[in-house]
Motif scaffolding. Structure first.
Motif, mmCIF file in Angstrom:
data_model
loop_
_atom_site.group_PDB
_atom_site.id
_atom_site.type_symbol
_atom_site.label_atom_id
_atom_site.label_comp_id
_atom_site.label_asym_id
_atom_site.label_seq_id
_atom_site.Cartn_x
_atom_site.Cartn_y
_atom_site.Cartn_z
ATOM 1 N N ARG A 127 18.030 104.778 72.226
ATOM 2 C CA ARG A 127 17.192 105.677 71.468
ATOM 3 C C ARG A 127 17.861 105.487 70.281
ATOM 4 O O ARG A 127 17.119 104.998 69.402
ATOM 5 C CB ARG A 127 17.466 107.166 72.151
ATOM 6 C CG ARG A 127 16.656 107.984 71.443
ATOM 7 C CD ARG A 127 16.674 109.365 72.055
ATOM 8 N NE ARG A 127 17.952 110.095 71.874
ATOM 9 C CZ ARG A 127 18.336 111.350 72.308
ATOM 10 N NH1 ARG A 127 17.487 111.700 73.269
ATOM 11 N NH2 ARG A 127 19.623 111.681 71.920
ATOM 12 N N ASP A 128 18.940 106.167 70.037
ATOM 13 C CA ASP A 128 19.486 106.423 68.637
ATOM 14 C C ASP A 128 19.931 104.721 68.100
ATOM 15 O O ASP A 128 19.415 104.593 67.026
ATOM 16 C CB ASP A 128 20.781 107.354 68.446
ATOM 17 C CG ASP A 128 20.242 108.454 68.827
ATOM 18 O OD1 ASP A 128 19.063 108.799 68.839
ATOM 19 O OD2 ASP A 128 21.325 109.461 68.789
ATOM 20 N N LEU A 129 20.594 104.064 68.825
ATOM 21 C CA LEU A 129 21.048 102.503 68.286
ATOM 22 C C LEU A 129 19.688 101.797 68.313
ATOM 23 O O LEU A 129 19.360 101.178 67.142
ATOM 24 C CB LEU A 129 21.907 102.080 69.172
ATOM 25 C CG LEU A 129 22.210 100.353 68.948
ATOM 26 C CD1 LEU A 129 22.746 100.605 67.405
ATOM 27 C CD2 LEU A 129 23.273 100.080 69.689
ATOM 28 N N PRO A 153 1.430 90.766 84.173
ATOM 29 C CA PRO A 153 0.085 91.058 83.618
ATOM 30 C C PRO A 153 -0.182 92.421 82.820
ATOM 31 O O PRO A 153 -1.079 92.206 82.009
ATOM 32 C CB PRO A 153 -0.808 91.040 84.888
ATOM 33 C CG PRO A 153 0.271 91.419 85.951
ATOM 34 C CD PRO A 153 1.556 90.704 85.312
ATOM 35 N N ALA A 154 0.703 93.205 82.910
ATOM 36 C CA ALA A 154 0.578 94.731 82.244
ATOM 37 C C ALA A 154 1.340 94.909 81.025
ATOM 38 O O ALA A 154 1.689 95.771 80.577
ATOM 39 C CB ALA A 154 0.652 95.876 83.344
ATOM 40 N N GLY A 155 2.204 93.729 80.807
ATOM 41 C CA GLY A 155 3.285 93.822 79.816
ATOM 42 C C GLY A 155 4.675 93.546 80.327
ATOM 43 O O GLY A 155 4.718 93.014 81.578
ATOM 44 N N PRO A 156 5.654 93.952 79.491
ATOM 45 C CA PRO A 156 7.017 93.625 79.939
ATOM 46 C C PRO A 156 7.518 94.347 81.237
ATOM 47 O O PRO A 156 7.005 95.465 81.480
ATOM 48 C CB PRO A 156 8.000 94.022 78.817
ATOM 49 C CG PRO A 156 7.051 94.333 77.840
ATOM 50 C CD PRO A 156 5.859 94.415 78.252
ATOM 51 N N THR A 176 12.270 103.215 78.959
ATOM 52 C CA THR A 176 11.162 103.174 79.157
ATOM 53 C C THR A 176 10.155 102.039 78.791
ATOM 54 O O THR A 176 10.732 100.964 78.151
ATOM 55 C CB THR A 176 10.652 104.419 78.171
ATOM 56 O OG1 THR A 176 10.772 103.682 76.653
ATOM 57 C CG2 THR A 176 11.692 105.613 78.238
ATOM 58 N N PRO A 177 8.847 101.992 79.073
ATOM 59 C CA PRO A 177 8.206 100.838 78.613
ATOM 60 C C PRO A 177 7.993 100.729 77.140
ATOM 61 O O PRO A 177 8.134 99.439 76.839
ATOM 62 C CB PRO A 177 6.639 101.415 78.991
ATOM 63 C CG PRO A 177 6.806 102.266 80.396
ATOM 64 C CD PRO A 177 8.297 103.121 79.931
ATOM 65 N N GLU A 178 8.131 101.581 76.230
ATOM 66 C CA GLU A 178 8.222 101.387 74.844
ATOM 67 C C GLU A 178 9.679 100.799 74.604
ATOM 68 O O GLU A 178 9.716 99.886 73.756
ATOM 69 C CB GLU A 178 8.083 102.798 74.189
ATOM 70 C CG GLU A 178 6.792 103.411 74.241
ATOM 71 C CD GLU A 178 6.568 103.976 75.660
ATOM 72 O OE1 GLU A 178 5.406 104.205 76.242
ATOM 73 O OE2 GLU A 178 7.583 104.362 76.469
ATOM 74 N N GLN A 179 10.717 101.099 75.109
ATOM 75 C CA GLN A 179 11.823 100.471 75.102
ATOM 76 C C GLN A 179 12.091 99.020 75.297
ATOM 77 O O GLN A 179 12.456 98.143 74.682
ATOM 78 C CB GLN A 179 13.008 101.412 75.333
ATOM 79 C CG GLN A 179 13.191 102.622 74.968
ATOM 80 C CD GLN A 179 14.291 103.531 75.667
ATOM 81 O OE1 GLN A 179 14.384 103.304 76.850
ATOM 82 N NE2 GLN A 179 14.704 104.667 75.106
ATOM 83 N N LEU A 308 8.136 102.742 86.060
ATOM 84 C CA LEU A 308 7.853 101.594 85.318
ATOM 85 C C LEU A 308 6.712 100.741 86.103
ATOM 86 O O LEU A 308 6.574 99.600 85.603
ATOM 87 C CB LEU A 308 9.183 100.781 84.993
ATOM 88 C CG LEU A 308 10.263 101.289 84.188
ATOM 89 C CD1 LEU A 308 11.546 100.682 84.505
ATOM 90 C CD2 LEU A 308 9.692 101.397 83.005
ATOM 91 N N GLY A 309 5.941 101.265 86.875
ATOM 92 C CA GLY A 309 4.987 100.497 87.575
ATOM 93 C C GLY A 309 3.796 100.358 86.789
ATOM 94 O O GLY A 309 3.492 101.194 86.082
ATOM 95 N N ASP A 310 2.974 99.421 87.163
ATOM 96 C CA ASP A 310 1.758 99.158 86.523
ATOM 97 C C ASP A 310 0.553 100.382 86.667
ATOM 98 O O ASP A 310 -0.081 100.740 85.798
ATOM 99 C CB ASP A 310 0.871 97.915 86.974
ATOM 100 C CG ASP A 310 1.898 96.872 86.621
ATOM 101 O OD1 ASP A 310 2.850 96.722 85.653
ATOM 102 O OD2 ASP A 310 1.714 95.719 87.182
#
Length: 382
Positions: A127-129, A153-156, A176-179, A308-310
């Motif tokens: 998060r912070d780093l 297929p849906a991303g990392p 998280t998916p964003e991370q 983290l599932g699609d």
């Protein structure tokens, strides 16, 4: 970034030369993150090494050889000098205390068995780093964790490490998916730790033979109780050791000295049957003991679920999965039933012993798949 053709992408997945790709490497001073930094520097990436000072390494909480203590900062700096890339030390003591150490102490006092390494990854490193890496205009951040990031297929996607003995997916379920879009884990595909040390020797790193850190970084010799007593003076209040049938068997010097499933060191010898800690009643200051079969748990409620599932967690009434309830245990088959987007109930097909509040429940796809579907925090078992 779309994968038009493999030859357009560098090893970190960007369609530009390594020299134009800036990567911040989180360097603990150990061999793993040092190899990541050295390898990426040799490949020509614009590497920036960052080491976090997480606590005062001159204070009572520190221990020799601990992650991010004074020696480790020195070792990380030596690696950066040897490989010719910039290195920075960031003071995260206040952040670490607020986000990790204080919760660790409070959870332990509440009778839980917390896993501060997960909170550190979740609340400090990822998060912070990670935000600091973005401030440095880095394209991505790399770490020395043994876990794999694969494009699906849906991303990392997050996958277990190739080496089951080194896999750290249990400690990274809350990514998280964003991370995951921003993170890279260059060691996850290696067959074993010997391969990592071989790379360290190849690059001539001064930490090539440095031993692995075994304990939580701020807990000397794994002695949780002594740390809690320093953090929360007066926390170790005496009480009774009570059999599940109500018999008082002895006295203890504080609930914080006991964990669910503990058998040794109870101080109630001379009994006909072996007894285990089956429950901690913090309010009554009681350590409840009973026979081993009382440790068997089939239903495990979890909360703060990171999925983290699609498909969304709540898109199915139940998921047939494998779950890991402790870092040292293999995944077991289970049924995951969503309660909400952040809560679920896990039914173990085979009951497991020693399930403890405060531990993580990490969820995997079944069969031959190595994919991590996420996980949550155990808050009680029955």
């Amino acid at each position: 970034m779309p994968r038009d053709s493999a030859d357009q992408l560098n090893s970190l997945g960007f369609a530009k030369p390594p020299a134009e790709t800036r990567v911040v490497v989180a360097m603990s001073g150990g061999v793993d993150s040092s190899v990541v930094a050295a390898q990426l520097a040799e490949e020509g990436y614009d590497v920036v090494g960052v080491t976090l000072q997480l606590y005062d390494h001159g204070a009572a909480l520190a221990k020799k050889g601990a992650c991010c203590a004074g020696r480790d900062i020195h070792d990380a700096r030596r690696v950066a000098e040897a490989m010719g890339f910039p290195h920075y030390v960031l003071d995260y003591e206040n952040v670490f205390r607020d986000a990790v150490i204080d919760e660790f102490a409070d959870s332990y006092l509440a009778g839980a068995t917390p896993v501060p390494c997960i909170r550190c990854n979740e609340r400090v490193k990822f998060r912070d780093l990670l935000e600091t890496a973005k401030d440095l205009e880095a394209d991505c951040m790399a770490t020395g964790h043994y876990i794999q990031r694969r494009m699906g297929p849906a991303g990392p996607e997050l996958h277990r490490a190739a080496d089951p003995a080194r896999d750290q997916s249990y400690f990274l379920f809350s990514t998280t998916p964003e991370q995951l879009e921003y993170l890279r884990f260059p060691l996850g595909h290696l067959p074993d730790k010997a391969a990592t040390r071989g790379l360290a020797a190849k690059y001539g790193l001064p930490v090539a033979d440095k031993p692995d850190s075994q304990d939580i970084c701020f807990v000397p010799q794994g002695n949780y109780a002594s740390v809690i007593e320093k953090l929360r003076p007066g926390a170790a209040e005496p009480g009774e050791i009570v059999h599940a049938d109500g018999r008082v068997l002895g006295a203890h010097e504080g609930v914080i000295h006991y964990t669910i499933g503990q058998r040794r060191g109870l101080g109630i010898g001379g009994l006909a049957e072996p007894l285990y800690v089956v429950r901690l009643d913090v309010e009554a200051r009681q350590v409840i003991v009973g026979p081993k079969e009382m440790l068997a748990t089939r239903t495990v409620p979890v909360r703060e679920v990171n999925w983290l599932g699609d498909a969304p967690l709540t898109s199915k009434p139940e998921w047939h999965v494998a779950v890991k309830l402790r870092s040292t245990r293999p995944p077991r088959e289970a049924i995951l039933r969503p309660v909400s987007e952040t809560e679920a109930e896990v039914e173990l097909l085979t009951p497991e012993e020693g399930v403890s509040p405060g531990q993580a429940c990490v969820v995997y796809e079944t069969g031959s798949s190595s994919r991590v579907l996420g996980g949550g925090w155990i808050w009680h078992g029955r």
